[in-house]
Design a protein around this motif. Structure first.
Motif, PDB file in Angstrom:
ATOM      1  N   ASP A  84      39.931  37.240  36.300  1.00  0.00           N
ATOM      2  CA  ASP A  84      39.442  36.464  37.085  1.00  0.00           C
ATOM      3  C   ASP A  84      39.237  36.971  38.600  1.00  0.00           C
ATOM      4  OD1 ASP A  84      39.117  34.267  35.407  1.00  0.00           O
ATOM      5  OD2 ASP A  84      41.147  33.359  35.880  1.00  0.00           O
ATOM      6  N   GLY A  87      36.032  38.376  40.076  1.00  0.00           N
ATOM      7  CA  GLY A  87      35.083  37.307  41.038  1.00  0.00           C
ATOM      8  C   GLY A  87      35.476  37.386  42.494  1.00  0.00           C
ATOM      9  N   GLU A  88      36.366  38.024  42.990  1.00  0.00           N
ATOM     10  CA  GLU A  88      37.125  38.103  44.306  1.00  0.00           C
ATOM     11  C   GLU A  88      36.172  39.117  45.120  1.00  0.00           C
ATOM     12  OE1 GLU A  88      41.121  38.268  44.101  1.00  0.00           O
ATOM     13  OE2 GLU A  88      41.416  36.374  43.122  1.00  0.00           O
ATOM     14  N   GLY A  90      33.008  39.865  44.075  1.00  0.00           N
ATOM     15  CA  GLY A  90      31.637  39.851  43.828  1.00  0.00           C
ATOM     16  C   GLY A  90      31.333  40.306  42.363  1.00  0.00           C
ATOM     17  N   VAL A  92      30.717  38.792  38.938  1.00  0.00           N
ATOM     18  CA  VAL A  92      30.934  37.345  38.357  1.00  0.00           C
ATOM     19  C   VAL A  92      30.909  37.333  37.018  1.00  0.00           C
ATOM     20  CG1 VAL A  92      29.817  36.267  40.548  1.00  0.00           C
ATOM     21  CG2 VAL A  92      28.393  36.865  38.531  1.00  0.00           C
ATOM     22  N   SER A 107      27.946  36.041  32.530  1.00  0.00           N
ATOM     23  CA  SER A 107      28.623  34.817  33.235  1.00  0.00           C
ATOM     24  C   SER A 107      28.488  33.695  32.120  1.00  0.00           C
ATOM     25  CB  SER A 107      27.933  34.646  34.662  1.00  0.00           C
ATOM     26  OG  SER A 107      28.438  33.653  35.246  1.00  0.00           O
ATOM     27  N   LYS A 116      29.337  30.367  42.752  1.00  0.00           N
ATOM     28  CA  LYS A 116      30.941  30.884  42.920  1.00  0.00           C
ATOM     29  C   LYS A 116      31.716  29.733  43.507  1.00  0.00           C
ATOM     30  CE  LYS A 116      32.267  34.840  44.571  1.00  0.00           C
ATOM     31  NZ  LYS A 116      32.939  35.484  43.211  1.00  0.00           N
ATOM     32  N   HIS A 117      32.944  29.687  43.690  1.00  0.00           N
ATOM     33  CA  HIS A 117      33.779  28.793  44.176  1.00  0.00           C
ATOM     34  C   HIS A 117      34.823  29.561  45.309  1.00  0.00           C
ATOM     35  CE1 HIS A 117      32.558  25.372  41.579  1.00  0.00           C
ATOM     36  NE2 HIS A 117      32.676  26.027  40.847  1.00  0.00           N
ATOM     37  N   GLN A 118      34.148  30.274  46.183  1.00  0.00           N
ATOM     38  CA  GLN A 118      35.080  30.973  47.188  1.00  0.00           C
ATOM     39  C   GLN A 118      35.659  29.996  48.058  1.00  0.00           C
ATOM     40  OE1 GLN A 118      31.911  30.492  47.012  1.00  0.00           O
ATOM     41  NE2 GLN A 118      30.838  31.183  49.071  1.00  0.00           N
ATOM     42  N   TRP A 130      33.154  38.710  51.784  1.00  0.00           N
ATOM     43  CA  TRP A 130      31.874  38.311  51.409  1.00  0.00           C
ATOM     44  C   TRP A 130      30.810  39.534  51.656  1.00  0.00           C
ATOM     45  CZ3 TRP A 130      30.232  32.857  52.942  1.00  0.00           C
ATOM     46  CH2 TRP A 130      31.092  31.643  52.652  1.00  0.00           C
ATOM     47  N   TYR A 203      27.016  39.084  47.077  1.00  0.00           N
ATOM     48  CA  TYR A 203      28.357  38.641  46.781  1.00  0.00           C
ATOM     49  C   TYR A 203      28.293  37.180  45.978  1.00  0.00           C
ATOM     50  CZ  TYR A 203      32.864  36.127  47.496  1.00  0.00           C
ATOM     51  OH  TYR A 203      33.963  35.553  47.617  1.00  0.00           O
ATOM     52  N   LEU A 204      27.456  36.138  46.359  1.00  0.00           N
ATOM     53  CA  LEU A 204      27.117  35.046  45.517  1.00  0.00           C
ATOM     54  C   LEU A 204      26.807  35.106  44.284  1.00  0.00           C
ATOM     55  CD1 LEU A 204      26.226  32.197  48.081  1.00  0.00           C
ATOM     56  CD2 LEU A 204      28.371  32.990  47.221  1.00  0.00           C
TER      57      LEU A 204
END
Length: 311
Positions: A84, A87-88, A90, A92, A107, A116-118, A130, A203-204
């Motif tokens: 996981d 994802g931090e 970027g 995904v 993904s 994402k769920h930042q 980001w 990033y997203l």
């Protein structure tokens, strides 16, 4: 969340099963991350398992048609589940497929299309996380009182729904001031860094190219989105290139259908037909000292290849 993890397992196994049936060399990295998604899959009933495997296999076969490197059965294919923590930064991808120095990722989404769920918090430097550009001291000074207030109510075991009993409005005292501060800082970073739009969307959407499998169980359809942002998918032209944005067109509050201004959602519009919605929300019933963004694609470039497959 557990069904999403189970879908990752189904996707990894679909690639494994297909290569195995074709007589190719294939190996799954049986580490803690694989065991985690396997446990989620094993906990489901037979019908749920069959649904996930059917959707995953349909999508996996389509990716085989697009990727000549996957069709080559002479080189060993390594399949692994990404931690996981990827994802931090970027990346995904959930399922990663590699052969020597070549690799692609998948993904996996179950019944949702979120990018994402930042999070925002009193410790998360969103600019640096980001885009690699740290936020200002002014930003920290403006958000600290909000998060300190949330810390007080968290320490007291207060639920979000009970904040009005303490004279606090989640929208007026948390979401709106926090998003205003965020938006001001975002605009300031945009003035200082000409490539912020590119870095933000990368990033997203993903710093590594990938295929996104979105399973719609209600309609028994799986949709494949081909995020070929750097030209690494479908070598030889099978997958169109998707240009990242180079500048922002607007950053503003969402306007609701009735004409009122949203209290928790921003709309970020960029060139090359990229638009995303950032909805701030609390992800738990108890007051937390961090808040999540639900980042949803509103508009994506026409060149992003999208394939829908019934299963």
């Amino acid at each position: 969340m557990s069904t999403g993890k189970a879908f990752e397992y189904a996707t990894a196994m679909s690639f494994y099963i297909h290569v195995n049936h074709q007589g190719g060399q294939v190996q799954i990295v049986n580490d803690i991350y694989f065991q985690n998604v396997k446990s989620s899959f094993d906990a489901l009933g037979v019908n749920d398992k069959n649904n996930l495997m059917s959707a995953a296999m349909s999508a996996a076969l389509e990716v085989f048609n697009l990727e000549k490197n996957l069709q080559d059965m002479t080189n060993n294919l390594i399949i692994r589940i990404a931690p996981d923590s990827y994802g931090e930064i970027g990346d995904v991808r959930d399922v990663i497929l590699t052969k020597d120095d070549w690799g692609i990722g998948i993904s996996c989404k179950h019944n949702h299309q979120a990018l994402k769920h930042q999070r925002l918090s009193n410790r998360i430097d969103f600019g640096n996380e980001w885009a690699g550009y740290p936020v200002s001291q002014n930003y920290w000074q403006n958000v600290q009182p909000i998060f300190q207030m949330l810390q007080t109510y968290r320490n007291g075991g207060v639920n979000w729904r009970d904040l009005p009993n303490y004279g606090i409005s989640k929208e007026q005292d948390v979401y709106i001031p926090l998003l205003n501060t965020f938006l001001n800082e975002f605009n300031q970073l945009d003035e200082e860094h000409s490539d912020l739009a590119t870095r933000f969307m990368e990033y997203l959407a993903g710093r590594k190219d990938f295929y996104k499998f979105v399973m719609d169980r209600n309609h028994r359809v799986v949709t494949i989105y081909c995020y070929n942002l750097h030209g690494d998918l479908g070598i030889g032209g099978a997958v169109p290139f998707v240009p990242l944005p180079t500048n922002f067109i607007s950053k503003s509050w969402k306007v609701n259908i009735n004409g009122s201004q949203s209290t928790n959602t921003l709309i970020i519009e960029m060139n090359h037909n990229w638009t995303v919605g950032l909805r701030l929300h609390s992800a738990a019933s108890l007051v937390e000292t961090s808040l999540k963004f639900d980042s949803q694609p509103i508009q994506i470039p026409n060149s992003l290849l999208t394939i829908q497959i019934p299963y």
